[in-house]
Design a protein around this motif. Sequence first.
Motif, mmCIF file in Angstrom:
data_model
loop_
_atom_site.group_PDB
_atom_site.id
_atom_site.type_symbol
_atom_site.label_atom_id
_atom_site.label_comp_id
_atom_site.label_asym_id
_atom_site.label_seq_id
_atom_site.Cartn_x
_atom_site.Cartn_y
_atom_site.Cartn_z
ATOM 1 N N THR A 1 0.826 -1.205 0.000
ATOM 2 C CA THR A 1 0.000 0.000 0.000
ATOM 3 C C THR A 1 0.863 1.259 0.000
ATOM 4 N N VAL A 2 1.668 1.378 -1.017
ATOM 5 C CA VAL A 2 2.589 2.502 -1.176
ATOM 6 C C VAL A 2 2.298 3.174 -2.510
ATOM 7 N N GLU A 3 2.304 4.498 -2.517
ATOM 8 C CA GLU A 3 2.162 5.262 -3.749
ATOM 9 C C GLU A 3 3.422 6.084 -3.941
ATOM 10 N N ILE A 4 3.983 6.061 -5.148
ATOM 11 C CA ILE A 4 5.199 6.803 -5.465
ATOM 12 C C ILE A 4 4.914 7.682 -6.672
ATOM 13 N N ILE A 5 5.197 8.976 -6.525
ATOM 14 C CA ILE A 5 4.961 9.940 -7.605
ATOM 15 C C ILE A 5 6.264 10.678 -7.895
ATOM 16 N N PHE A 6 6.742 10.572 -9.138
ATOM 17 C CA PHE A 6 7.943 11.297 -9.559
ATOM 18 C C PHE A 6 7.528 12.543 -10.300
ATOM 19 N N TRP B 1 12.163 15.483 -7.720
ATOM 20 C CA TRP B 1 11.807 14.927 -6.424
ATOM 21 C C TRP B 1 10.806 13.795 -6.580
ATOM 22 N N CYS B 2 10.634 13.074 -5.496
ATOM 23 C CA CYS B 2 9.718 11.938 -5.479
ATOM 24 C C CYS B 2 8.890 12.020 -4.198
ATOM 25 N N ARG B 3 7.584 11.894 -4.313
ATOM 26 C CA ARG B 3 6.711 11.867 -3.140
ATOM 27 C C ARG B 3 6.353 10.417 -2.866
ATOM 28 N N ILE B 4 6.629 9.981 -1.634
ATOM 29 C CA ILE B 4 6.334 8.620 -1.213
ATOM 30 C C ILE B 4 5.205 8.682 -0.191
ATOM 31 N N ILE B 5 4.105 8.028 -0.506
ATOM 32 C CA ILE B 5 2.935 8.056 0.373
ATOM 33 C C ILE B 5 2.714 6.644 0.896
ATOM 34 N N ALA B 6 2.875 6.484 2.192
ATOM 35 C CA ALA B 6 2.628 5.200 2.863
ATOM 36 C C ALA B 6 1.963 5.553 4.190
#
Length: 81
Positions: free
Chosen positions: A35-40, A44-49
């Motif tokens: 259940t991890v979302e990664i947006i490049f 930068w990279c946003r990691i949503i957990a």
Amino acid sequence: MESIIVHLNSVVAHSATNTPAIKFNELRQLARKETVEIIFKDDWCRIIARHSRKVKVPKKAIASSDGLVKWIEERIKSAWK
């Protein structure tokens, strides 16, 4: 939840387009399981957990597609720790 998003203006867009789709599919399966979302976007990279955080993309992830795949896999596995 969509697991991995790479914007075309991201610094990893070139490496991401050179990565075989099967590798990204494996990473998406792992991210969905954790259940991890990664947006490049941009450099930068946003990691949503459990917690959302924004990290700068390292040069090893930008340089090659293998480096990008390894870096994403490490981020997914460490996102819930």
